[in-house]
Scaffold this motif. Structure first.
Motif, PDB file in Angstrom:
ATOM      1  N   GLN A  19       0.832  -1.201   0.000  1.00  0.00           N
ATOM      2  CA  GLN A  19       0.000   0.000   0.000  1.00  0.00           C
ATOM      3  C   GLN A  19       0.867   1.250   0.000  1.00  0.00           C
ATOM      4  OE1 GLN A  19      -2.237   0.982   3.585  1.00  0.00           O
ATOM      5  NE2 GLN A  19      -4.025   1.536   2.347  1.00  0.00           N
ATOM      6  N   LEU A  20       1.949   1.235   0.786  1.00  0.00           N
ATOM      7  CA  LEU A  20       2.859   2.366   0.779  1.00  0.00           C
ATOM      8  C   LEU A  20       3.556   2.503  -0.567  1.00  0.00           C
ATOM      9  CD1 LEU A  20       4.567   2.155   4.288  1.00  0.00           C
ATOM     10  CD2 LEU A  20       2.807   3.752   3.528  1.00  0.00           C
ATOM     11  N   THR A  74      14.005   2.518  12.813  1.00  0.00           N
ATOM     12  CA  THR A  74      12.900   2.948  11.961  1.00  0.00           C
ATOM     13  C   THR A  74      13.399   3.204  10.546  1.00  0.00           C
ATOM     14  OG1 THR A  74      11.795   3.994  13.847  1.00  0.00           O
ATOM     15  CG2 THR A  74      11.089   4.680  11.646  1.00  0.00           C
ATOM     16  N   TYR A  75      12.636   2.719   9.564  1.00  0.00           N
ATOM     17  CA  TYR A  75      12.894   2.989   8.152  1.00  0.00           C
ATOM     18  C   TYR A  75      11.852   3.969   7.624  1.00  0.00           C
ATOM     19  CZ  TYR A  75      16.063  -1.043   7.767  1.00  0.00           C
ATOM     20  OH  TYR A  75      17.105  -1.920   7.905  1.00  0.00           O
ATOM     21  N   THR A  76      12.254   4.738   6.630  1.00  0.00           N
ATOM     22  CA  THR A  76      11.296   5.606   5.949  1.00  0.00           C
ATOM     23  C   THR A  76      11.763   5.866   4.519  1.00  0.00           C
ATOM     24  OG1 THR A  76      10.100   7.707   6.047  1.00  0.00           O
ATOM     25  CG2 THR A  76      12.421   7.754   6.672  1.00  0.00           C
ATOM     26  N   GLY A  77      10.798   6.105   3.655  1.00  0.00           N
ATOM     27  CA  GLY A  77      11.110   6.523   2.296  1.00  0.00           C
ATOM     28  C   GLY A  77      11.025   8.017   2.123  1.00  0.00           C
ATOM     29  N   LEU A  78      10.769   8.750   3.213  1.00  0.00           N
ATOM     30  CA  LEU A  78      10.696  10.197   3.154  1.00  0.00           C
ATOM     31  C   LEU A  78      12.059  10.771   2.759  1.00  0.00           C
ATOM     32  CD1 LEU A  78       9.132  12.863   3.783  1.00  0.00           C
ATOM     33  CD2 LEU A  78      10.033  12.660   6.129  1.00  0.00           C
ATOM     34  N   ASN A  79      12.039  11.791   1.930  1.00  0.00           N
ATOM     35  CA  ASN A  79      13.276  12.447   1.515  1.00  0.00           C
ATOM     36  C   ASN A  79      13.781  13.316   2.657  1.00  0.00           C
ATOM     37  OD1 ASN A  79      15.390  13.687   0.247  1.00  0.00           O
ATOM     38  ND2 ASN A  79      14.210  14.382  -1.533  1.00  0.00           N
ATOM     39  N   ILE A  80      14.536  12.709   3.559  1.00  0.00           N
ATOM     40  CA  ILE A  80      15.010  13.402   4.759  1.00  0.00           C
ATOM     41  C   ILE A  80      15.916  14.567   4.384  1.00  0.00           C
ATOM     42  CG2 ILE A  80      16.380  13.149   6.862  1.00  0.00           C
ATOM     43  CD1 ILE A  80      13.730  11.747   7.076  1.00  0.00           C
ATOM     44  N   LYS A  81      16.720  14.399   3.375  1.00  0.00           N
ATOM     45  CA  LYS A  81      17.702  15.430   3.005  1.00  0.00           C
ATOM     46  C   LYS A  81      17.025  16.744   2.644  1.00  0.00           C
ATOM     47  CE  LYS A  81      21.305  16.430  -0.400  1.00  0.00           C
ATOM     48  NZ  LYS A  81      22.042  15.922  -1.592  1.00  0.00           N
ATOM     49  N   ASP A  82      15.952  16.677   1.859  1.00  0.00           N
ATOM     50  CA  ASP A  82      15.295  17.896   1.379  1.00  0.00           C
ATOM     51  C   ASP A  82      13.996  18.193   2.113  1.00  0.00           C
ATOM     52  OD1 ASP A  82      17.304  18.159  -0.565  1.00  0.00           O
ATOM     53  OD2 ASP A  82      16.243  16.796  -1.922  1.00  0.00           O
ATOM     54  N   CYS A  83      13.747  17.500   3.221  1.00  0.00           N
ATOM     55  CA  CYS A  83      12.496  17.684   3.949  1.00  0.00           C
ATOM     56  C   CYS A  83      12.526  19.009   4.714  1.00  0.00           C
ATOM     57  CB  CYS A  83      12.289  16.530   4.926  1.00  0.00           C
ATOM     58  SG  CYS A  83      10.710  16.600   5.809  1.00  0.00           S
ATOM     59  N   ALA A 110       7.622   3.836   8.424  1.00  0.00           N
ATOM     60  CA  ALA A 110       6.617   4.897   8.424  1.00  0.00           C
ATOM     61  C   ALA A 110       6.863   5.860   7.275  1.00  0.00           C
ATOM     62  CB  ALA A 110       6.628   5.652   9.751  1.00  0.00           C
ATOM     63  N   LYS A 111       5.789   6.564   6.917  1.00  0.00           N
ATOM     64  CA  LYS A 111       5.874   7.549   5.844  1.00  0.00           C
ATOM     65  C   LYS A 111       4.835   8.638   6.098  1.00  0.00           C
ATOM     66  CE  LYS A 111       5.236   8.151   0.861  1.00  0.00           C
ATOM     67  NZ  LYS A 111       4.851   7.468  -0.406  1.00  0.00           N
ATOM     68  N   TYR A 123       0.568   9.761   9.535  1.00  0.00           N
ATOM     69  CA  TYR A 123       1.721   8.871   9.427  1.00  0.00           C
ATOM     70  C   TYR A 123       1.268   7.434   9.152  1.00  0.00           C
ATOM     71  CZ  TYR A 123       3.852  12.969  11.494  1.00  0.00           C
ATOM     72  OH  TYR A 123       4.253  14.252  11.729  1.00  0.00           O
ATOM     73  N   LEU A 124       1.496   6.999   7.925  1.00  0.00           N
ATOM     74  CA  LEU A 124       1.233   5.612   7.553  1.00  0.00           C
ATOM     75  C   LEU A 124       2.377   4.761   8.083  1.00  0.00           C
ATOM     76  CD1 LEU A 124       0.135   6.141   3.827  1.00  0.00           C
ATOM     77  CD2 LEU A 124      -1.305   6.096   5.870  1.00  0.00           C
TER      78      LEU A 124
END
Length: 438
Positions: A19-20, A74-83, A110-111, A123-124
């Motif tokens: 789903q993510l 914790t893992y995430t696909g969020l773009n941490i660098k440009d967040c 999470a994402k 937060y999914l």
């Protein structure tokens, strides 16, 4: 729990890997300072870690980027660098609160995402239990979207197969530090070989085996098994499978477990080896059906004989249904074409004066046209019914409760075309005389 923490955790929404979806970083156009092609003297440094606060950047074998927080596991696909800073701070706060509620060494994935009518991020997330090889959540989950491919999922052992499939999709997405030994690879090869080799021992076609629902054809499956055998080639020196092999293994095990969920024994979606079905089902004797079968030249008996090989002990195979419908549609198209040609010829005879003007000949021609029209309408209806029959739930119901309807629908086109009598004209003293072949 404080009101602030409660407000943060209330923004959690259960999700699952498929789903993510695969994480993807959006490229942002930022002005560059210009290229730097300089290499310093005696510079032999190893690759440098890219760390942003508590988040470390990793690259998937496919080239995609994801981030891991070792402190919070914790893992995430969020773009941490440009967040943006505020959004990242809110996400970190949510991760901290969630980590406090999750006991043990469960991994959090999470994402953050935006939804309508909600201010800020939602937060999914899902939790990963590595030792149990399954995913889960803090709160109860309404798994309608997750389990809906199988309409009769009820027992935990059945639903767990899909949760295992989602676990292996997680491994495919995040293969970092997953310990995969050669014993697991050999186990997967053994499972796939069993499905593959069964068709030889049981003299079955590939369509009758579970393996056909996993891979499109035999060649693809053989190549996959060969690739598993070659995982030794992408192993590290200490014998541990490296990330590309782990990602490949996760993808294959996801496919296998997902189809085992669909094929759970006793469900209408199951695809079982036909030799395992030894039961006999009694059917009610219907005089009307018997008389109709005789009137239709025993065509329903031929259709029933074919369907008996598809619908066994309440189990229907979608691939068998597809093969049956493909064969029927090719014959049905030919019958409709033949009926159209015969109708055109008969109409031509009726249109020419002096041909087919006899009472008997005219009746035969008109009757032939009527049966041609019946063949066309029956053929089109049968094709529409066949499309509906591709739904396993629809097929299971009609093959069990409405077999007479199925036999009638698929026998009607051939019945109508059998009553169309092609005619021919032979020249005579006058314009001609109509002769009907005996």
């Amino acid at each position: 729990m404080s009101a602030v923490q409660h407000n943060i955790i209330s923004r959690s929404t259960p999700a699952w890997p498929t789903q993510l979806g695969r994480y993807a970083q959006k490229t942002t156009k930022t002005p560059l300072a210009g290229p730097d092609f300089m290499v310093q003297a005696m510079q032999f440094d190893s690759s440098q870690k890219e760390v942003y606060g508590e988040w470390e950047r990793f690259i998937h074998p496919s080239g995609a980027i994801y981030y891991y927080n070792e402190t919070r596991n914790t893992y995430t696909g969020l773009n941490i660098k440009d967040c943006p800073t505020v959004r990242l701070e809110n996400f970190d706060a949510w991760v901290k609160v969630m980590r406090g509620k999750v006991s043990g060494d469960r991994t959090i994935v999470a994402k953050p995402t935006r939804t309508r009518n909600v201010d800020g991020d939602v937060y999914l997330y899902y939790l990963v239990a590595l030792e149990a090889e399954v995913i889960g959540w803090l709160e109860p989950l309404d798994g309608t979207l997750l389990f809906r491919e199988c309409h009769f999922a009820q027992q935990w052992n059945h639903k767990r197969l899909e949760l295992e499939a989602q676990f292996w999709k997680h491994v495919e997405f995040f293969p970092r530090n997953f310990k995969l030994d050669h014993g697991r690879v050999r186990k997967l090869r053994t499972e796939l070989n069993w499905f593959h080799i069964g068709k030889f021992f049981y003299a079955l076609t590939l369509q009758n085996s579970t393996s056909a629902t996993i891979f499109s054809n035999k060649d693809v499956m053989e190549k996959i098994i060969d690739r598993l055998a070659s995982l030794d080639d992408i192993s590290s020196s200490d014998g541990v499978i490296t990330e590309p092999g782990v990602a490949l293994f996760g993808r294959l095990y996801h496919m296998l477990r997902h189809h085992q969920y669909l094929n759970h024994y006793g469900q209408p979606e199951a695809r079982l080896l036909r030799n395992h079905s030894m039961g006999h089902r009694s059917r009610k004797k219907d005089p009307f059906s018997f008389i109709a079968t005789i009137a239709m030249f025993f065509l329903p008996m031929l259709v029933r004989e074919r369907l008996n090989q598809i619908y066994v002990d309440g189990v229907v195979n979608s691939l068998d249904i597809k093969a049956f419908l493909d064969d029927f549609n090719s014959q049905n198209t030919a019958q409709i074409t033949l009926a159209g040609v015969i109708m055109a010829v008969d109409a031509g005879f009726l249109a020419v004066q002096g041909i087919g003007t006899g009472m008997v000949a005219e009746s035969i021609l008109k009757g032939s046209i009527i049966f041609c029209v019946g063949c066309m309408f029956a053929g089109m209806f049968a094709q529409h019914f066949g499309e509906k029959l591709k739904s396993l739930r629809f097929a299971a119901y009609y093959l069990d409760q409405g077999m007479t309807v199925v036999l009638g629908v698929f026998s009607a086109p051939r019945f109508f075309v059998a009553y169309t009598r092609p005619t021919k004209v032979s020249s005579g003293p006058a314009l001609g005389s109509l002769q009907v072949p005996s």
